[in-house]
Design a protein around this motif. Sequence first.
Motif, mmCIF file in Angstrom:
data_model
loop_
_atom_site.group_PDB
_atom_site.id
_atom_site.type_symbol
_atom_site.label_atom_id
_atom_site.label_comp_id
_atom_site.label_asym_id
_atom_site.label_seq_id
_atom_site.Cartn_x
_atom_site.Cartn_y
_atom_site.Cartn_z
ATOM 1 N N VAL A 310 -22.749 1.745 -5.299
ATOM 2 C CA VAL A 310 -22.925 0.813 -6.420
ATOM 3 C C VAL A 310 -22.698 1.532 -7.750
ATOM 4 O O VAL A 310 -21.958 1.074 -8.623
ATOM 5 C CB VAL A 310 -24.343 0.183 -6.420
ATOM 6 N N VAL A 313 -19.001 2.555 -8.233
ATOM 7 C CA VAL A 313 -18.184 1.386 -8.599
ATOM 8 C C VAL A 313 -18.372 1.077 -10.088
ATOM 9 O O VAL A 313 -17.397 0.843 -10.814
ATOM 10 C CB VAL A 313 -18.556 0.157 -7.739
ATOM 11 N N ASN A 314 -19.602 1.113 -10.556
ATOM 12 C CA ASN A 314 -19.843 0.859 -11.983
ATOM 13 C C ASN A 314 -19.106 1.862 -12.861
ATOM 14 O O ASN A 314 -18.493 1.499 -13.867
ATOM 15 C CB ASN A 314 -21.343 0.918 -12.294
ATOM 16 N N LEU A 315 -19.173 3.124 -12.476
ATOM 17 C CA LEU A 315 -18.517 4.159 -13.290
ATOM 18 C C LEU A 315 -16.996 4.012 -13.248
ATOM 19 O O LEU A 315 -16.318 4.246 -14.246
ATOM 20 C CB LEU A 315 -18.941 5.553 -12.822
ATOM 21 N N ASN A 317 -15.404 1.154 -12.890
ATOM 22 C CA ASN A 317 -15.105 0.019 -13.777
ATOM 23 C C ASN A 317 -15.213 0.397 -15.248
ATOM 24 O O ASN A 317 -14.429 -0.072 -16.073
ATOM 25 C CB ASN A 317 -16.045 -1.152 -13.484
ATOM 26 N N ARG A 348 -14.052 -2.469 -4.261
ATOM 27 C CA ARG A 348 -15.032 -3.303 -4.946
ATOM 28 C C ARG A 348 -14.928 -3.240 -6.459
ATOM 29 O O ARG A 348 -15.609 -3.987 -7.139
ATOM 30 C CB ARG A 348 -16.448 -2.864 -4.555
ATOM 31 N N LEU A 350 -12.926 -3.721 -9.925
ATOM 32 C CA LEU A 350 -11.750 -4.364 -10.503
ATOM 33 C C LEU A 350 -10.711 -3.317 -10.873
ATOM 34 O O LEU A 350 -9.535 -3.447 -10.582
ATOM 35 C CB LEU A 350 -12.149 -5.073 -11.799
ATOM 36 N N VAL A 351 -11.196 -2.262 -11.536
ATOM 37 C CA VAL A 351 -10.284 -1.234 -12.014
ATOM 38 C C VAL A 351 -9.682 -0.478 -10.840
ATOM 39 O O VAL A 351 -8.493 -0.172 -10.827
ATOM 40 C CB VAL A 351 -11.022 -0.280 -12.981
ATOM 41 N N ARG A 353 -9.053 -1.604 -7.920
ATOM 42 C CA ARG A 353 -8.013 -2.427 -7.288
ATOM 43 C C ARG A 353 -6.787 -2.518 -8.163
ATOM 44 O O ARG A 353 -5.654 -2.522 -7.679
ATOM 45 C CB ARG A 353 -8.546 -3.842 -7.040
ATOM 46 N N ALA A 354 -7.023 -2.634 -9.474
ATOM 47 C CA ALA A 354 -5.908 -2.887 -10.378
ATOM 48 C C ALA A 354 -5.053 -1.642 -10.604
ATOM 49 O O ALA A 354 -3.838 -1.730 -10.687
ATOM 50 C CB ALA A 354 -6.427 -3.388 -11.717
ATOM 51 N N HIS B 160 -2.227 -6.004 -14.931
ATOM 52 C CA HIS B 160 -2.577 -5.942 -13.505
ATOM 53 C C HIS B 160 -3.297 -7.213 -13.069
ATOM 54 O O HIS B 160 -2.976 -7.816 -12.060
ATOM 55 C CB HIS B 160 -3.508 -4.758 -13.238
ATOM 56 N N GLU B 238 -14.315 -1.897 -18.261
ATOM 57 C CA GLU B 238 -14.664 -3.163 -17.601
ATOM 58 C C GLU B 238 -16.180 -3.279 -17.459
ATOM 59 O O GLU B 238 -16.721 -3.357 -16.349
ATOM 60 C CB GLU B 238 -13.958 -3.265 -16.245
#
Lengths: 387, 387
Positions: A310, A313-315, A317, A348, A350-351, A353-354, B160, B238
């Motif tokens: 978790v 993922v935040n870092l 993003n 998970r 956004l960044v 994945r992008a 993206h 993000e």
Amino acid sequence: MALGARPDGVRRHNRSTLLRRLHTLGAGSRTELAAELGLNRSTIKALVDGLAAAGLVTERAVAPNGTAGRPSLLVSPRPESLCVLAVDVAVERITVALVGFGGRILVGRHRPVQRGDTEPTVVIERVAAVAEALSLGGLRPAEVAVSVPGIVRRADGLVHEAPNLRWTEVPLGTLLGEALDLPVAVGNDADLGALAEHRRGAARGVGDVVYLSADIGVGGGVITGGLPLRGSTGHVGEVGHMVLRPGGRLCYCGCRGCWETEVGEQALSRALGLPADASRRRLVAELRTIAEKQDTMHGRLDEYAGWLGVGVVNLVNLLAPELVVLGGLLAALPPDLLAGVEARARDRSLVGRAAARSVRIRPAELGGQASLLGAAELAFERVIAAS
Amino acid sequence: MALGARPDGVRRHNRSTLLRRLHTLGAGSRTELAAELGLNRSTIKALVDGLAAAGLVTERAVAPNGTAGRPSLLVSPRPESLCVLAVDVAVERITVALVGFGGRILVGRHRPVQRGDTEPTVVIERVAAVAEALSLGGLRPAEVAVSVPGIVRRADGLVHEAPNLRWTEVPLGTLLGEALDLPVAVGNDADLGALAEHRRGAARGVGDVVYLSADIGVGGGVITGGLPLRGSTGHVGEVGHMVLRPGGRLCYCGCRGCWETEVGEQALSRALGLPADASRRRLVAELRTIAEKQDTMHGRLDEYAGWLGVGVVNLVNLLAPELVVLGGLLAALPPDLLAGVEARARDRSLVGRAAARSVRIRPAELGGQASLLGAAELAFERVIAAS
């Protein structure tokens, strides 16, 4: 805003740039150095001659790479020509080393510290004693830098708060500077660990890096666009106190559900079913056993890995790193656990994945020396900028 | 690593520095400019003469400030001498403006967009049509920059993902560049909002800033040490997808409990007891009413303010800003709610407590024009660097 440039600053800028290049990447031929710095041969020659005359580099001829022609001159930093004193104040030990131009530890000592025996005056006395012993060989450091597990004001080395040392508002830079009669810089341990892993460890050559390190606390350091993220004051990176579980466990900082309460040393002990006072050695041994059995994903560390994920993922993003380097205890986590966190960071966020490039998660390479070597880099930055 | 400098680059560097100074801060006397850039009077004179000859600045004598002596020459940017096309693609409207040297909007238009009517080809056609209409007055932009609510690759303006426009992998920079026959840069709306608030709004002169903007989504932009934090790829920030409530509401990004689900437009509607499809106008009107009655703290927004506070505390711990600027819908939040979040950011964050200076929270000053003006700044950066 950038200031105007003046021709008389150009030579000095180029000299610093060359020193920094030699310190960070080691020896290079004149031809390579000229190409890397975008300078012509005569300018490089003049700069190198100046450094050689000052005793900072040596030159020797090396046979060219299978081609005919004049041998190229290899320029190497002389480690003993310029050295700094690096200090790592940790909860369980104090490490002091003389680090030479080029980044190699010339001589170092560490001393165990009893928990609780970290009064600032005691720490300063010990550092001064070790520094004197190290200097007996005739090496005189030009600058000093100290790594501390706390929130530091870069300008003067005031340690605002170092909870695990029980320090509040300790003017470490000033006090140690007086004791050693040398200029002293102070940095946060995770910031300095990030710097060292970026210059000489797992993150060499990577532009955007988040370094996470867990011991008793959890700290972070950020490299962005190839440079340390520091902000104006140097307070950046208290990732351990990102609240991820509102209403969760009480943290010493006064909040509930800080990331540190789910992924720090205590949380890891808890996840492994070890007693709260289990030694770090036992903790690491347990992690090695799990790694060998490869049973992480079915095992006791699932929830721990979930909380680690978790936060990562935040870092990702927030900071879009290419690489997350895990240091301290986190470097001992089983590879398949790291692979799971990496997959989560990719799927998970956004960044994650992008971004065309996928974020990678790797253990630190410098182990327990990351913060010490980072302190040396901090000191060398000042030495080189002033030289 | 910094490259070597060459004397022939000095004049060009100084010219860019002077253009940037005049663009950002406006007119200044030769004496002021010389002092700010650290250059002597003859160097400044040569630079200013060059800019005047190119038609970029005008000079006029102004009476000195109550003192005797020669009047000082005031150097002013000529807005029409250099302009850029700034575009803000939002979910509900497209705004296009010609912005002149010095940062003033020379002429602008905006067009409402029906929700769902944001096909990339449609957007590009509209932008091109408005750009042509604006250029009829004879002003020719040198560069174009576009603000988009999505994750953008800075290098080529590939979008993206822009979830609220329903865009995935749209090569906006390339497509719009072909349509307009001009170089096009693309940036994230919150990054550009941060840039504009830093240069011309609530964060002028502040080194470390976090800008947060909520509309349908929640975005963030970061200024650190006076410069935008971008990372190597431009994906940074993000913040809306920081997971703060694991197991919470499902976000379109696939995670549960993203900050956006607690502090975005929908969450604000929910907190205010408005229907899910309430217009933004109604939402803002409701916030104004609450602000006038000053009943926030006893009222419907307590939980909302709580979640806003958790995220702000995390950002303060991570990035140590001096100032958090709230844009978009957040700029309309009642002052006493902001004061509560500010108090929390000071008391509950380690960094907020440790930093000698206290973090402040302020509404944005540029309102709906922040991202548009930020796009103009992005375009001007390129124009000035190339000039």
